[in-house]
Design a protein around this motif. Structure first.
Motif, PDB file in Angstrom:
ATOM      1  N   ASN A 100       0.830  -1.209   0.000  1.00 53.33           N
ATOM      2  CA  ASN A 100       0.000   0.000   0.000  1.00 53.33           C
ATOM      3  C   ASN A 100       0.862   1.255   0.000  1.00 53.33           C
ATOM      4  N   LEU A 101       1.918   1.260   0.813  1.00 54.80           N
ATOM      5  CA  LEU A 101       2.809   2.421   0.819  1.00 54.80           C
ATOM      6  C   LEU A 101       3.511   2.554  -0.522  1.00 54.80           C
ATOM      7  N   ALA A 102       3.999   1.447  -1.062  1.00 51.00           N
ATOM      8  CA  ALA A 102       4.708   1.490  -2.343  1.00 51.00           C
ATOM      9  C   ALA A 102       3.833   2.079  -3.446  1.00 51.00           C
ATOM     10  N   LYS A 103       2.580   1.665  -3.478  1.00 55.64           N
ATOM     11  CA  LYS A 103       1.642   2.164  -4.490  1.00 55.64           C
ATOM     12  C   LYS A 103       1.465   3.667  -4.372  1.00 55.64           C
ATOM     13  N   ASN A 104       1.351   4.151  -3.141  1.00 58.72           N
ATOM     14  CA  ASN A 104       1.144   5.588  -2.933  1.00 58.72           C
ATOM     15  C   ASN A 104       2.398   6.393  -3.233  1.00 58.72           C
ATOM     16  N   VAL A 105       3.554   5.859  -2.864  1.00 58.84           N
ATOM     17  CA  VAL A 105       4.814   6.548  -3.150  1.00 58.84           C
ATOM     18  C   VAL A 105       5.023   6.688  -4.649  1.00 58.84           C
ATOM     19  N   SER A 106       4.699   5.654  -5.391  1.00 52.21           N
ATOM     20  CA  SER A 106       4.872   5.730  -6.845  1.00 52.21           C
ATOM     21  C   SER A 106       3.987   6.816  -7.451  1.00 52.21           C
ATOM     22  N   LYS A 107       2.788   6.999  -6.907  1.00 48.38           N
ATOM     23  CA  LYS A 107       1.902   8.064  -7.387  1.00 48.38           C
ATOM     24  C   LYS A 107       2.523   9.432  -7.132  1.00 48.38           C
ATOM     25  N   VAL A 108       3.123   9.587  -5.959  1.00 45.23           N
ATOM     26  CA  VAL A 108       3.770  10.857  -5.601  1.00 45.23           C
ATOM     27  C   VAL A 108       4.871  11.195  -6.606  1.00 45.23           C
ATOM     28  N   LEU A 109       5.738  10.234  -6.851  1.00 50.09           N
ATOM     29  CA  LEU A 109       6.902  10.495  -7.696  1.00 50.09           C
ATOM     30  C   LEU A 109       6.514  10.716  -9.154  1.00 50.09           C
ATOM     31  N   LEU A 110       5.512  10.013  -9.612  1.00 45.49           N
ATOM     32  CA  LEU A 110       5.070  10.197 -10.996  1.00 45.49           C
ATOM     33  C   LEU A 110       4.432  11.563 -11.220  1.00 45.49           C
ATOM     34  N   LYS A 111       3.985  12.204 -10.142  1.00 41.85           N
ATOM     35  CA  LYS A 111       3.443  13.562 -10.230  1.00 41.85           C
ATOM     36  C   LYS A 111       4.522  14.622 -10.021  1.00 41.85           C
ATOM     37  N   GLY A 112       5.769  14.172  -9.809  1.00 41.50           N
ATOM     38  CA  GLY A 112       6.864  15.118  -9.620  1.00 41.50           C
ATOM     39  C   GLY A 112       7.058  15.569  -8.201  1.00 41.50           C
ATOM     40  N   GLY A 113       6.381  14.918  -7.243  1.00 43.78           N
ATOM     41  CA  GLY A 113       6.531  15.277  -5.837  1.00 43.78           C
ATOM     42  C   GLY A 113       7.735  14.607  -5.199  1.00 43.78           C
ATOM     43  N   LYS A 114       8.021  15.007  -3.963  1.00 43.84           N
ATOM     44  CA  LYS A 114       9.093  14.408  -3.175  1.00 43.84           C
ATOM     45  C   LYS A 114       8.451  13.580  -2.071  1.00 43.84           C
ATOM     46  N   SER A 115       8.893  12.348  -1.934  1.00 44.80           N
ATOM     47  CA  SER A 115       8.261  11.426  -0.998  1.00 44.80           C
ATOM     48  C   SER A 115       8.925  11.483   0.372  1.00 44.80           C
ATOM     49  N   LEU A 116       8.115  11.773   1.384  1.00 45.29           N
ATOM     50  CA  LEU A 116       8.573  11.822   2.765  1.00 45.29           C
ATOM     51  C   LEU A 116       7.724  10.843   3.575  1.00 45.29           C
ATOM     52  N   VAL A 117       8.374   9.909   4.260  1.00 49.52           N
ATOM     53  CA  VAL A 117       7.649   8.900   5.036  1.00 49.52           C
ATOM     54  C   VAL A 117       8.162   8.895   6.469  1.00 49.52           C
ATOM     55  N   LEU A 118       7.215   8.912   7.411  1.00 49.29           N
ATOM     56  CA  LEU A 118       7.537   8.830   8.825  1.00 49.29           C
ATOM     57  C   LEU A 118       7.180   7.438   9.324  1.00 49.29           C
ATOM     58  N   GLY A 119       8.226   6.643   9.699  1.00 52.22           N
ATOM     59  CA  GLY A 119       7.968   5.328  10.244  1.00 52.22           C
ATOM     60  C   GLY A 119       7.712   5.428  11.735  1.00 52.22           C
ATOM     61  N   GLY A 120       7.226   4.352  12.312  1.00 48.99           N
ATOM     62  CA  GLY A 120       7.216   2.986  11.859  1.00 48.99           C
ATOM     63  C   GLY A 120       8.590   2.327  11.951  1.00 48.99           C
ATOM     64  N   GLY A 121       8.510   0.972  11.850  1.00 46.66           N
ATOM     65  CA  GLY A 121       9.723   0.179  11.861  1.00 46.66           C
ATOM     66  C   GLY A 121      10.499   0.304  10.562  1.00 46.66           C
ATOM     67  N   HIS A 122      11.721  -0.254  10.555  1.00 47.13           N
ATOM     68  CA  HIS A 122      12.553  -0.111   9.363  1.00 47.13           C
ATOM     69  C   HIS A 122      12.129  -1.043   8.238  1.00 47.13           C
ATOM     70  N   GLU A 123      11.042  -1.766   8.422  1.00 49.58           N
ATOM     71  CA  GLU A 123      10.434  -2.465   7.296  1.00 49.58           C
ATOM     72  C   GLU A 123       9.899  -1.476   6.268  1.00 49.58           C
ATOM     73  N   VAL A 124       9.881  -0.188   6.632  1.00 44.69           N
ATOM     74  CA  VAL A 124       9.484   0.862   5.694  1.00 44.69           C
ATOM     75  C   VAL A 124      10.439   0.937   4.516  1.00 44.69           C
ATOM     76  N   THR A 125      11.694   0.515   4.704  1.00 49.18           N
ATOM     77  CA  THR A 125      12.698   0.641   3.648  1.00 49.18           C
ATOM     78  C   THR A 125      12.297  -0.105   2.390  1.00 49.18           C
ATOM     79  N   TYR A 126      11.925  -1.370   2.543  1.00 51.89           N
ATOM     80  CA  TYR A 126      11.570  -2.148   1.357  1.00 51.89           C
ATOM     81  C   TYR A 126      10.347  -1.558   0.675  1.00 51.89           C
TER      82      TYR A 126
END
Length: 307
Positions: A100-126
Motif C-alpha cells: 500500500n505504501l509502495a503504491k502511494n509513493v509511486s503516485k507521488v513520484l510520478l506527479k513530480g513530488g518528493k516522498s517523505l515517510v515517517l515510520g514505523g519500523g525499518h520495514e518501511v525501507t523495502y
C-alpha cells in the motif's frame, strides 16, 4: 483528521510568520500534487519489528513526529507539503501494508513530488524502495542507509520479511546500489558483513565518522550518487547514541551523535538534486524520554524541507 496534530504557535498569517502547521494540507487526491511538493505518509507499522524480535511501539511514531515538526519555521517561500495520512497494519499482514505504501509513493513520484515517510519500523525501507522502483522501473536507484545495522538478513522460515530484511529483499530484485553509514561492528554478525560484501553493499563504519575523515565520507557518498539516476535516503534512529535517541527499538550506548561531523555529511546528501525520497524509522514513543528521539527525527526531516 490531523487538526489536533498540526498545531503550533501562531505569530501571524503573513508569509514571514509561517510555521509548518500553517502550510501543511491534509490530502487524499494524488492528482493535486504539483512538482516539488513534499508528499507525506505515515507508516504506522511495527509488525516487522515484532517479527525481528525488537521492542514494539514504533507504529505510534508518525503522529508524534508530526507534532514535533509542526512548529518549525517555513524557510522557503514556495514550500508546500501535502499530508496523505497513515498506513496501518492492524491484521499483521506486513506485506499488504508495504504494498500500500509502495503504491502511494509511486503516485507521488510520478506527479513530480518528493516522498517523505515517517515510520514505523525499518520495514518501511523495502516498501519505500518498491514505490520508487515502481515509478522508475528502468532507472538506477541509489540508497543511502544511515543505520547501525545492515538490515540485510535473510527472512526466517515461518516468519517472513521483517524490519531486518529490507536490503536482502531489495538485493533479490537485481543489482543493489547502497551505502550504509554508521554501521556498528558490535551490532552486525560476520554473516551480515559477508552478505554486504557478496551483494556489493558499500558501508562506512561508525568509527569512521569523525571530522578529519569527512573528505573520505564525502567521496563515498559522491561515488554512489554520481552513478545513479535517483536517490533515496533512509534514517534508522537507532544509529544515534542512546542519550539523544533513547526511544528506539534497539538502543545503542555507543551510537553516533548529531554533531557537526554528522550534519556536514547529512546536509551534503540532502543537497543532491537526485534525492527524491526520505524516511525516518524506528522512533519508539513508549520508550522515548521527553520526545528526544521524535524531536531529533523531526529536526532531521526538517533539514530537507529547508533545502
Amino acid at each position: 483528521m490531523f487538526q489536533n496534530i498540526w498545531q503550533g504557535r501562531l505569530d501571524g498569517e503573513e508569509l514571514l510568520f509561517h510555521r509548518l502547521f500553517q502550510r501543511v494540507k491534509e490530502e487524499q487526491n494524488y492528482d493535486n500534487i504539483s512538482t516539488n511538493d513534499f508528499a507525506l505518509h505515515g507508516f504506522a507499522v511495527d509488525e516487522g519489528v515484532r517479527r525481528n524480535r525488537g521492542r514494539q511501539g514504533a507504529k505510534d511514531a508518525p503522529d508524534v513526529i508530526r507534532k514535533n515538526m509542526s512548529n518549525f519555521p517555513v524557510i522557503l517561500p514556495n514550500f508546500s507539503m501535502l499530508d496523505f495520512g497513515n498506513i496501518t497494519c492492524e491484521d499483521g499482514n506486513l506485506e499488504n501494508a508495504q504494498n500500500n505504501l509502495a503504491k502511494n509513493v509511486s503516485k507521488v513520484l510520478l506527479k513530480g513530488g518528493k516522498s517523505l515517510v515517517l515510520g514505523g519500523g525499518h520495514e518501511v525501507t523495502y516498501a519505500h524502495y518498491l514505490g520508487i522502483k515502481t515509478a522508475y522501473p528502468e532507472q538506477k536507484i541509489g540508497i543511502i542507509n544511515i543505520d547501525a545495522h545492515f538490515d540485510n538478513r535473510q527472512p526466517e522460515k515461518g516468519v517472513g520479511p521483517s524490519s531486518g530484511t529490507g536490503f536482502w529483499q531489495i538485493a533479490q530484485e537485481g543489482p543493489i546500489n547502497s551505502l550504509h553509514i554508521g554501521i556498528q561492528r558490535n551490532s552486525n554478525t560476520l554473516k551480515l558483513f559477508d552478505t554486504a560484501h557478496q551483494y556489493g553493499m558499500k558501508y562506512v563504519l561508525s568509527d569512521e565518522l569523525f571530522f578529519e575523515n569527512l573528505p573520505s565520507v564525502y567521496q563515498r557518498i559522491d561515488d554512489l550518487l554520481e552513478n545513479v539516476d535517483f536517490a533515496y535516503l533512509t534514517i534508522c534512529m537507532d544509529v544515534f547514541n542512546a542519550s539523544i535517541a533513547p526511544g528506539v527499538s534497539a538502543s545503542a550506548y555507543n551510537g553516533i551523535f548529531a554533531d557537526a561531523t554528522f550534519m556536514h555529511f547529512y546536509r551534503h546528501i540532502l543537497k543532491n538534486k537526485k534525492l527524491v525520497a526520505l524516511d525516518v524509522a524506528e522512533v519508539n514513543p513508549p520508550f522515548d524520554i521527553q520526545d528526544r528521539t521524535a524531536r531529533l527525527a523531526a529536526c532531521l526531516v526538517n533539514e530537507w524541507l529547508m533545502i
